[in-house]
Design a protein around this motif. Structure first.
Motif, short mmCIF file in Angstrom:
data_model
loop_
_atom_site.label_atom_id
_atom_site.label_comp_id
_atom_site.label_asym_id
_atom_site.label_seq_id
_atom_site.Cartn_x
_atom_site.Cartn_y
_atom_site.Cartn_z
N LEU A 100 0.84 -1.20 0.00
CA LEU A 100 0.00 0.00 0.00
C LEU A 100 0.87 1.25 0.00
O LEU A 100 0.60 2.21 -0.74
CB LEU A 100 -0.90 0.01 1.23
N ALA A 101 1.90 1.24 0.83
CA ALA A 101 2.79 2.39 0.91
C ALA A 101 3.54 2.63 -0.40
O ALA A 101 3.92 3.76 -0.71
CB ALA A 101 3.77 2.21 2.06
N LEU A 102 3.73 1.55 -1.17
CA LEU A 102 4.42 1.66 -2.45
C LEU A 102 3.45 1.93 -3.60
O LEU A 102 3.86 2.02 -4.76
CB LEU A 102 5.20 0.36 -2.73
N GLY A 103 2.14 2.00 -3.27
CA GLY A 103 1.15 2.30 -4.29
C GLY A 103 0.66 1.10 -5.07
O GLY A 103 -0.06 1.26 -6.08
N ASN A 104 0.97 -0.10 -4.64
CA ASN A 104 0.54 -1.32 -5.33
C ASN A 104 -0.76 -1.82 -4.69
O ASN A 104 -0.76 -2.72 -3.85
CB ASN A 104 1.64 -2.38 -5.23
N LEU A 105 -1.90 -1.20 -5.10
CA LEU A 105 -3.16 -1.51 -4.44
C LEU A 105 -3.62 -2.94 -4.70
O LEU A 105 -4.05 -3.64 -3.77
CB LEU A 105 -4.25 -0.54 -4.91
N ASP A 106 -3.56 -3.38 -5.95
CA ASP A 106 -4.03 -4.73 -6.27
C ASP A 106 -3.24 -5.78 -5.50
O ASP A 106 -3.82 -6.73 -4.95
CB ASP A 106 -3.91 -4.99 -7.77
N GLY A 107 -1.92 -5.62 -5.45
CA GLY A 107 -1.09 -6.56 -4.71
C GLY A 107 -1.39 -6.53 -3.22
O GLY A 107 -1.43 -7.57 -2.56
N ALA A 108 -1.64 -5.35 -2.68
CA ALA A 108 -1.94 -5.21 -1.26
C ALA A 108 -3.25 -5.90 -0.89
O ALA A 108 -3.32 -6.66 0.09
CB ALA A 108 -2.00 -3.74 -0.88
N PHE A 109 -4.29 -5.64 -1.69
CA PHE A 109 -5.60 -6.24 -1.38
C PHE A 109 -5.53 -7.76 -1.49
O PHE A 109 -6.15 -8.49 -0.69
CB PHE A 109 -6.67 -5.68 -2.32
N LYS A 110 -4.79 -8.24 -2.46
CA LYS A 110 -4.63 -9.69 -2.64
C LYS A 110 -3.95 -10.31 -1.41
O LYS A 110 -4.35 -11.37 -0.92
CB LYS A 110 -3.81 -9.97 -3.89
N ASP A 111 -2.93 -9.62 -0.88
CA ASP A 111 -2.21 -10.14 0.29
C ASP A 111 -3.07 -10.08 1.55
O ASP A 111 -3.01 -11.00 2.38
CB ASP A 111 -0.91 -9.35 0.50
N TYR A 112 -3.86 -9.01 1.70
CA TYR A 112 -4.79 -8.96 2.84
C TYR A 112 -5.74 -10.17 2.81
O TYR A 112 -5.98 -10.81 3.83
CB TYR A 112 -5.62 -7.67 2.81
N GLU A 113 -6.29 -10.43 1.64
CA GLU A 113 -7.26 -11.52 1.53
C GLU A 113 -6.63 -12.88 1.81
O GLU A 113 -7.25 -13.74 2.45
CB GLU A 113 -7.90 -11.48 0.14
N GLU A 114 -5.39 -13.08 1.37
CA GLU A 114 -4.72 -14.34 1.68
C GLU A 114 -4.42 -14.44 3.17
O GLU A 114 -4.58 -15.50 3.79
CB GLU A 114 -3.43 -14.51 0.88
N ALA A 115 -4.00 -13.32 3.76
CA ALA A 115 -3.73 -13.31 5.21
C ALA A 115 -4.97 -13.73 5.99
O ALA A 115 -4.89 -14.55 6.92
CB ALA A 115 -3.26 -11.93 5.65
N ILE A 116 -6.12 -13.18 5.60
CA ILE A 116 -7.37 -13.49 6.30
C ILE A 116 -7.72 -14.96 6.17
O ILE A 116 -8.21 -15.59 7.12
CB ILE A 116 -8.51 -12.59 5.75
N ARG A 117 -7.44 -15.55 5.00
CA ARG A 117 -7.73 -16.99 4.80
C ARG A 117 -6.90 -17.87 5.71
O ARG A 117 -7.34 -18.95 6.12
CB ARG A 117 -7.49 -17.38 3.34
#
Length: 453
Positions: free
Chosen positions: A394-411
């Motif tokens: 997110l801090a690097l501006g990579n929104l798609d990558g960030a949201f994907k990682d959040y969702e995997e973390a939650i799983r």
């Protein structure tokens, strides 16, 4: 003949001393106790070890103390016939004596956390455990379960420990401590597996039995209270966890001058205070824990506490001290075979650099952390490191990558048994979505949080 003459071990021959030591060790093995469980202000672990190895003759007072601690009599250690099985007063039975020796060797290896070697001593009985003497069957299953627990084979651990518990509870005159040692291990396996609510129920049942049966072994009670406090913290009950750490566990640890256990309690207190936002007390607790682990030569634990201390300094925005502490921890962990802690330190260095506004420096550390956690299969830490990776992206501006990682973390995280971390990741994800204009998705995540509460 006086009582002193009848019980005296001070004039035994060398062979008789070895047999005496073996009988003490076997009794301890049957109950599932470590040598350090028998330590008090008068008798130290080294003395107990020397007596068990037949190197030192115990005084009558020490022998009486050991007998009481092991719920038996001094006479049971001083039988006349040196050829009989170590743990019984029956006729000569070399087969049982061989079984006892194998179990003692396995127990010794479990004590020093060499589970593979312990299992090698148990291997001859795996095919036909029913051939073991009845008193030894639950010991065999407990040892097998404990070895698998140390190897993180939780399903195999719980299967063997459940068999041990069933065998013990079916015996008419079993020692209550022997039963609760096994039950505590079952709870510990569930906790390490991430099944915190189930673990707490098991440990609370064990505590009820300890109080009902007046089990006085100081160290076992200490471990049980510490496990229960850990579980309350993981379930978000910080105030209750602190109360148990301070009022129940800490006095028992200080009473026994047990530096390692005191260090573990301050570890738990530090984690809990940090979770409550009381960073001053958290830092003091972690710092004391570091010093205690260094004092009792526990380098892995000392490094883990340095990592937590560094994380606490980050939360206090003392970035210079945080960086010094975490880099010191990273340099020390490189000398240890401890990938889990190495992943944690890299995760926290990434978090530090992200908080300092240096996400480019953070990226390498957090990617290393994710890779290690995938390799070792630690789902809790993997969820945590993926969440940090998402923050960095997110801090690097990579929104798609960030949201994907959040969702995997939650799983990877369990909302029931890892509620504190799960809720934190969900909240961060929802905030990120809202900040970047994905309001509908943010509301969906918030709604999902309320349903899992």
């Amino acid at each position: 003949m006086t009582d002193k003459d009848e019980f005296s071990a001070e004039n035994l021959t060398r062979d008789a001393l070895r047999l005496l030591g073996a009988r003490i060790c076997m009794r301890r093995t049957i109950l599932g106790l470590h040598q350090r469980d028998l330590v008090n202000e008068l008798y130290y672990e080294r003395l107990i070890n020397d007596v068990e190895n037949g190197l030192v003759a115990p005084t009558n007072e020490f022998l009486a103390y050991l007998a009481a601690a092991l719920d038996t009599t001094p006479q049971s250690f001083l039988e006349d016939n040196p050829a009989e099985p170590i743990s019984s007063g029956s006729l000569v039975d070399l087969k049982v004596a061989e079984q006892e020796l194998a179990l003692m060797n396995a127990h010794t290896k479990v004590e020093v956390e060499m589970p593979e070697v312990a299992l090698s001593f148990l291997e001859p009985f795996n095919a036909k455990p029913e051939e073991l003497a009845s008193e030894l069957k639950p010991v065999f299953f407990r040892l097998r379960g404990n070895a698998h627990l140390q190897m993180k084979n939780y399903h195999l651990a719980e299967e063997a420990l459940a068999e041990a518990l069933q065998l013990l509870e079916s015996q008419p005159a079993v020692n209550p401590l022997q039963v609760e040692v096994v039950r505590n291990l079952i709870g510990l396996s569930l906790y390490r597996e991430g099944r915190t609510k189930e673990a707490l129920k098991v440990h609370q049942k064990s505590l009820e039995a300890v109080l009902k049966n007046n089990i006085t072994n100081r160290r076992f009670r200490l471990i049980l209270y510490t496990n229960i406090a850990n579980e309350h913290y993981m379930l978000g009950r910080s105030d209750l966890a602190i109360k148990i750490y301070r009022n129940d566990a800490l006095p028992l640890a200080e009473q026994g001058e047990d530096d390692k256990q005191v260090g573990l309690i301050f570890w738990g207190l530090g984690i809990t205070y940090k979770g409550m936002g009381d960073y001053a007390r958290a830092a003091l607790s972690f710092d004391r824990s570091v010093k205690l682990f260094e004092k009792c030569n526990e380098p892995k634990m000392a490094v883990q506490m340095l990592d937590q201390l560094g994380l606490t300094f980050i939360e206090r925005s003392d970035f210079k001290l945080a960086e010094e502490t975490l880099l010191k921890a990273l340099s020390k962990v490189d000398k240890l075979v401890d990938p889990r802690t190495q992943a944690l330190i890299n995760n926290n260095l990434a978090y530090l650099y992200k908080q300092k506004g240096e996400p480019e420096r953070a990226l390498g550390h957090i990617e290393a952390s994710v890779e290690i956690n995938r390799e070792i299969g630690d789902t809790l830490q993997l969820g945590q490191s993926l969440s940090t990776l998402a923050d960095v992206k997110l801090a690097l501006g990579n929104l798609d990558g960030a949201f994907k990682d959040y969702e995997e973390a939650i799983r990877w995280l369990d909302p029931q048994n890892q509620s504190y971390l799960y809720d934190k990741v969900m909240e961060n994800y929802a905030d990120a979505l809202k900040k970047h204009g994905f309001l509908e998705k943010a509301l969906e995540v918030r709604f999902s949080m309320s349903r899992s509460a």
